[in-house]
Design an enzyme around this catalytic site. Structure first.
Site, PDB file in Angstrom:
ATOM      1  N   ASN A 111      56.894  41.561  27.214  1.00  9.29           N
ATOM      2  CA  ASN A 111      55.710  41.390  28.072  1.00  9.29           C
ATOM      3  C   ASN A 111      55.870  40.079  28.825  1.00  9.29           C
ATOM      4  O   ASN A 111      56.380  39.111  28.249  1.00  9.29           O
ATOM      5  CB  ASN A 111      54.434  41.266  27.240  1.00  9.29           C
ATOM      6  CG  ASN A 111      54.005  42.578  26.650  1.00  9.29           C
ATOM      7  OD1 ASN A 111      54.607  43.613  26.938  1.00  9.29           O
ATOM      8  ND2 ASN A 111      52.977  42.536  25.829  1.00  9.29           N
ATOM      9  N   GLY A 112      55.371  40.020  30.039  1.00 14.88           N
ATOM     10  CA  GLY A 112      55.471  38.777  30.801  1.00 14.88           C
ATOM     11  C   GLY A 112      56.391  38.971  31.993  1.00 14.88           C
ATOM     12  O   GLY A 112      56.743  40.100  32.351  1.00 14.88           O
ATOM     13  N   GLU A 131      34.456  49.554  40.132  1.00  8.18           N
ATOM     14  CA  GLU A 131      35.680  49.604  39.322  1.00  8.18           C
ATOM     15  C   GLU A 131      35.850  50.912  38.555  1.00  8.18           C
ATOM     16  O   GLU A 131      36.979  51.324  38.319  1.00  8.18           O
ATOM     17  CB  GLU A 131      35.825  48.394  38.397  1.00  8.18           C
ATOM     18  CG  GLU A 131      34.851  48.317  37.255  1.00  8.18           C
ATOM     19  CD  GLU A 131      35.096  47.084  36.370  1.00  8.18           C
ATOM     20  OE1 GLU A 131      34.121  46.537  35.860  1.00  8.18           O
ATOM     21  OE2 GLU A 131      36.254  46.707  36.187  1.00  8.18           O
ATOM     22  N   LYS A 158      30.712  46.859  38.495  1.00 11.06           N
ATOM     23  CA  LYS A 158      30.821  47.983  37.549  1.00 11.06           C
ATOM     24  C   LYS A 158      30.974  49.290  38.317  1.00 11.06           C
ATOM     25  O   LYS A 158      31.813  50.107  37.984  1.00 11.06           O
ATOM     26  CB  LYS A 158      29.583  48.077  36.642  1.00 11.06           C
ATOM     27  CG  LYS A 158      29.456  47.078  35.520  1.00 11.06           C
ATOM     28  CD  LYS A 158      30.441  47.220  34.396  1.00 11.06           C
ATOM     29  CE  LYS A 158      31.666  46.418  34.640  1.00 11.06           C
ATOM     30  NZ  LYS A 158      31.730  45.061  34.223  1.00 11.06           N
ATOM     31  N   HIS A 161      21.095  38.346  57.509  1.00 11.70           N
ATOM     32  CA  HIS A 161      22.125  37.562  58.206  1.00 11.70           C
ATOM     33  C   HIS A 161      23.371  38.389  58.498  1.00 11.70           C
ATOM     34  O   HIS A 161      24.451  37.848  58.672  1.00 11.70           O
ATOM     35  CB  HIS A 161      22.471  36.310  57.395  1.00 11.70           C
ATOM     36  CG  HIS A 161      21.294  35.400  57.225  1.00 11.70           C
ATOM     37  ND1 HIS A 161      20.772  34.669  58.274  1.00 11.70           N
ATOM     38  CD2 HIS A 161      20.496  35.150  56.161  1.00 11.70           C
ATOM     39  CE1 HIS A 161      19.711  33.995  57.842  1.00 11.70           C
ATOM     40  NE2 HIS A 161      19.525  34.269  56.555  1.00 11.70           N
ATOM     41  N   LYS A 184      42.992  45.721  31.089  1.00  8.93           N
ATOM     42  CA  LYS A 184      41.953  45.026  30.333  1.00  8.93           C
ATOM     43  C   LYS A 184      42.264  43.542  30.202  1.00  8.93           C
ATOM     44  O   LYS A 184      41.375  42.700  30.266  1.00  8.93           O
ATOM     45  CB  LYS A 184      41.844  45.663  28.943  1.00  8.93           C
ATOM     46  CG  LYS A 184      40.761  45.066  28.057  1.00  8.93           C
ATOM     47  CD  LYS A 184      39.387  45.374  28.590  1.00  8.93           C
ATOM     48  CE  LYS A 184      38.271  44.837  27.741  1.00  8.93           C
ATOM     49  NZ  LYS A 184      36.983  44.870  28.458  1.00  8.93           N
ATOM     50  N   CYS A 221      50.420  45.510  29.458  1.00  6.45           N
ATOM     51  CA  CYS A 221      51.610  45.718  28.631  1.00  6.45           C
ATOM     52  C   CYS A 221      51.227  45.484  27.164  1.00  6.45           C
ATOM     53  O   CYS A 221      50.457  44.589  26.846  1.00  6.45           O
ATOM     54  CB  CYS A 221      52.761  44.802  28.965  1.00  6.45           C
ATOM     55  SG  CYS A 221      53.481  45.087  30.558  1.00  6.45           S
ATOM     56  N   TRP A 267      52.997  48.090  32.131  1.00  7.65           N
ATOM     57  CA  TRP A 267      52.152  48.063  33.323  1.00  7.65           C
ATOM     58  C   TRP A 267      53.044  47.490  34.413  1.00  7.65           C
ATOM     59  O   TRP A 267      53.425  46.313  34.356  1.00  7.65           O
ATOM     60  CB  TRP A 267      50.940  47.168  33.053  1.00  7.65           C
ATOM     61  CG  TRP A 267      49.836  47.282  34.049  1.00  7.65           C
ATOM     62  CD1 TRP A 267      48.904  48.278  34.144  1.00  7.65           C
ATOM     63  CD2 TRP A 267      49.516  46.353  35.081  1.00  7.65           C
ATOM     64  NE1 TRP A 267      48.034  48.024  35.153  1.00  7.65           N
ATOM     65  CE2 TRP A 267      48.382  46.850  35.761  1.00  7.65           C
ATOM     66  CE3 TRP A 267      50.068  45.149  35.518  1.00  7.65           C
ATOM     67  CZ2 TRP A 267      47.804  46.189  36.827  1.00  7.65           C
ATOM     68  CZ3 TRP A 267      49.487  44.491  36.584  1.00  7.65           C
ATOM     69  CH2 TRP A 267      48.360  45.015  37.222  1.00  7.65           C
ATOM     70  N   GLU A 288      27.342  41.923  39.285  1.00 13.20           N
ATOM     71  CA  GLU A 288      27.912  42.645  38.150  1.00 13.20           C
ATOM     72  C   GLU A 288      27.673  44.158  38.293  1.00 13.20           C
ATOM     73  O   GLU A 288      28.578  44.966  38.033  1.00 13.20           O
ATOM     74  CB  GLU A 288      27.320  42.098  36.840  1.00 13.20           C
ATOM     75  CG  GLU A 288      27.738  42.816  35.576  1.00 13.20           C
ATOM     76  CD  GLU A 288      29.237  42.841  35.306  1.00 13.20           C
ATOM     77  OE1 GLU A 288      30.011  42.263  36.084  1.00 13.20           O
ATOM     78  OE2 GLU A 288      29.636  43.482  34.324  1.00 13.20           O
TER      79      GLU A 288
HETATM   80  C1  F6R Z   1      35.365  43.849  34.881  1.00 16.60           C
HETATM   81  C2  F6R Z   1      36.229  43.079  34.012  1.00 16.60           C
HETATM   82  C3  F6R Z   1      37.035  41.984  34.603  1.00 16.60           C
HETATM   83  C4  F6R Z   1      37.168  40.835  33.595  1.00 16.60           C
HETATM   84  C5  F6R Z   1      38.142  39.775  34.108  1.00 16.60           C
HETATM   85  C6  F6R Z   1      38.248  38.609  33.151  1.00 16.60           C
HETATM   86  O1  F6R Z   1      34.653  44.818  34.159  1.00 16.60           O
HETATM   87  O2  F6R Z   1      36.315  43.351  32.844  1.00 16.60           O
HETATM   88  O3  F6R Z   1      36.499  41.536  35.807  1.00 16.60           O
HETATM   89  O4  F6R Z   1      35.905  40.289  33.376  1.00 16.60           O
HETATM   90  O5  F6R Z   1      39.405  40.344  34.287  1.00 16.60           O
HETATM   91  O6  F6R Z   1      38.712  39.015  31.911  1.00 16.60           O
HETATM   92  P1  F6R Z   1      38.491  38.134  30.616  1.00 16.60           P
HETATM   93  O7  F6R Z   1      37.039  38.078  30.335  1.00 16.60           O
HETATM   94  O8  F6R Z   1      39.275  38.840  29.547  1.00 16.60           O
HETATM   95  O9  F6R Z   1      39.057  36.778  30.927  1.00 16.60           O
END
Ligand code: F6R
Length: 607
Positions: free
Chosen positions: A100-101, A487, A484, A503, A602, A2, A74, A480
């Site tokens: 927001n919230g 996602e 990537k 295992h 994000k 949001c 969102w 990681e």
């Molecule tokens: C994956 C990604 C998420 C963030 C997670 C934490 O690419 O970006 O897994 O790492 O949501 O977010 P922050 O770092 O903003 O606390």
């Protein structure tokens, strides 16, 4: 998650509001809306989907004026529908707000208000509009304040009212709001990016605070409704930094930013003569540092994988037992913490609800709590008693890349600082710093293999599943790489420590199941090599990340990506990059929305 933008001034507000919403797109959204006062009434336009849809609609709606608010939603309460998009209005249409919230007691409030008020959406936010209407007797500030006392939950809120055309009222509890100070104009938004084109002067609202904003003034009030004088801060990110700079996607730009922002993360923070790092933000005396006997690293997602690298570094360099806790688990497991515990919260956005709640819990229990954060002035940065910015610059792609490498960099610097204050020799400290100095160039060398990595993605584009294997400090790298890929390309993948394969997971392997293995020359090389042999014996295609010069590795691989040699502790800074590029190209080849993958946001500001 949001986004809010508000403008009050003399200019036409619509382009400012829509551009502002675009700057907040990275947070994730599924609908958008705008409300503008045209001198007589407040007109609203909303649409489902991208901001471009909203823009198209505004062209046919004759919406204009110099005071307005806008929102990207969102969905949480109520589906993705136009009626649920913000702004929301009261029964008269004179009061309009964006929120927001989450209003936790909205059902209760809605039941009470329903007798007199007509609700048109399924959202919790609309309750706020009717509640303020109910409490309104001519003074908007009073009505908002009174209403917020009746509300349980979180909010970043901006309200406008036809009776007060020169006023926007903002309030914050748990959802960030930043006020931008201009000349005969002021701005409000969920973060500073929407206002960077107009002003660099900002005020960060704190939880419990409210602001009355006109075009010429900003009055801020604390939770007791007393006037508080807030500091105006200067933001040093410029708009150009947040742009694509010729790259087709933000994710690719941000992957390529890494050699530069890595340097930003270490600049001025190392001391070669003493073989150590100096992170002033730690705010601890030498005595306090000495008394720390446990470190806990708290984070979510990618940040938690950076934290896992941090654990290796802290334990190896400083000898301090270090744990990594996923924030959403930490906050509910009654963790054992005392005044000898140092807790780092690691977060790109600095707004992640679970990380924030976990840090508050750690603070309540008496730990030293510090932040390792990217977004300047974010809630975690301000609520912790110190810490360090990772200086990755704006990260706009939802999938984190450069923030991850810079989080690792700062964790390594902290580990070095603690190490040198305890058991680490000057020579080892200096060796590490020398290795640091070569990282940027080595990152660049890996990036120059972009086209070859793209070809590998092309070859495996029809694969349905992938494994990522790593050992020791490269296990988080495997995690990681796998995250990537899943996602942004929506391909199923899993990561395992190499030794775990036999295992159980080995049963899945076949010629249809490619395996990425990180087999660089470090103390676990031979062990990893045996794991790769196990994979080959099951005829699974092997894509190897290997150290330059390791000719034998070719025999074990179907594809090979060479990375330059560095000290083992620094390997994740290099070894992750080919995996980021692979995920990126796979997503592009499969036609996915790389920067805004489905279902993800994000900044995850809800639990
Ligand atoms: C994956 C990604 C998420 C963030 C997670 C934490 O690419 O970006 O897994 O790492 O949501 O977010 P922050 O770092 O903003 O606390």
């Amino acid at each position: 998650m949001c986004g809010i933008v508000g403008y009050i001034g003399k200019k036409e507000s619509l382009p400012i509001l829509l551009n502002g919403l675009r700057r907040l797109e990275y947070r994730g959204y599924d609908s958008a809306g705008v409300a503008i006062f045209n001198g007589e009434k407040i007109k609203q336009v909303k649409s489902v989907g991208k901001i471009e849809n909203l823009l198209k609609k505004t062209k046919t709606e004759n919406i204009f004026g110099a005071v307005g608010i806008a929102h990207t939603r969102w969905a949480t309460h109520g589906g993705v529908k136009e009626i649920n998009a913000h702004p929301h209005a009261d029964c008269t249409g004179k009061l309009v707000l964006v929120h927001n919230g989450i209003i936790e007691n909205y059902r209760e409030l809605k039941t009470k208000l329903s007798a007199k008020h007509k609700f048109i959406s399924e959202t919790d936010s609309e309750v706020l509009a009717h509640l303020i209407e109910e409490n309104y007797t001519g003074n908007l500030h009073e009505a908002v304040k009174k209403s917020l006392f009746q509300v349980q939950g979180t909010y970043g809120l901006v309200v406008m009212h036809v009776d007060h055309p020169e006023l926007l009222i903002a309030a914050r509890m748990g959802s960030p709001l930043v006020i931008g100070i201009g000349e005969e104009e002021n701005f409000i938004a969920s973060d500073a990016t929407p206002m960077l084109a107009y002003t660099k002067k900002v005020i960060f609202l704190e939880d419990g605070e409210m602001a009355d904003i006109t075009k010429d003034s900003v009055q801020t009030y604390n939770v007791q409704d007393n006037f508080v004088s807030k500091q105006i801060e200067e933001i040093d990110w410029d708009e150009a930094q947040a742009q694509l700079q010729g790259f087709p996607h933000f994710m690719l730009k941000e992957i390529f930013d890494q050699p530069t922002v890595f340097k930003d993360a270490i600049r001025g923070r190392t001391n070669m003569e003493e073989g150590t790092a100096h992170l002033g933000g730690l705010n601890m005396t030498a005595e306090e540092m000495k008394n720390i006997n446990r470190i806990i690293l708290i984070a979510c997602g990618t940040a938690s994988y950076a934290a896992m690298v941090g654990k290796y570094a802290f334990e190896r360099l400083s000898g301090i037992p270090t744990e990594v806790d996923v924030a959403s688990e930490f906050r509910y497991r009654d963790p054992i913490i005392d005044e000898h515990t140092l807790v780092f919260g690691i977060s790109q956005s600095g707004e992640t609800a679970d990380t924030l709640a976990a840090l508050r819990e750690a603070k309540r229990k008496g730990a030293f709590v510090r932040g390792i954060v990217n977004v300047v002035g974010s809630t975690i940065a301000r609520e912790t008693d110190g810490g360090t910015y990772i200086h990755a610059g704006p990260e706009l792609a939802v999938a984190s890349t450069k923030a991850y490498t810079n989080m690792i960099t700062v964790l390594l610097l902290y580990a070095l600082q603690f190490g040198r204050s305890r058991r680490l020799s000057l020579a080892t400290g200096q060796r590490l710093l020398n290795a640091f100095l070569e990282i940027s160039e080595k990152m660049q060398k890996i990036l120059s293999q972009n086209e070859e990595i793209k070809k590998i993605a092309e070859k495996y584009k029809n694969s349905q599943d992938f494994f990522f294997l790593g050992r020791g400090i490269n296990y988080p790298v495997a995690l990681e790489g796998s995250l990537k890929l899943k996602e942004i390309s929506y391909i199923h993948s899993e990561a395992y420590p190499g030794g775990e394969l036999k295992h159980g997971p080995l049963a899945l392997l076949s010629s249809e199941f490619p395996v990425f293995a990180i087999m660089t020359k470090n103390q676990l090389y031979e062990k990893m090599r045996s794991n790769v042999e196990e994979v080959r014996a099951r005829k699974a295609p092997v894509i190897l990340i290997a150290t330059e010069g390791d000719e034998q590795a070719k025999e074990l691989s179907d594809e090979i990506i060479y990375v330059p040699k560095t000290m083992e502790l620094l390997e994740p800074l290099l070894n992750t990059i080919p995996l980021q590029l692979f995920a990126y190209h796979m997503a592009v080849i499969l036609g996915k929305d790389v920067d805004r993958p489905r279902n993800l946001a994000k900044s995850v500001t809800v639990e």
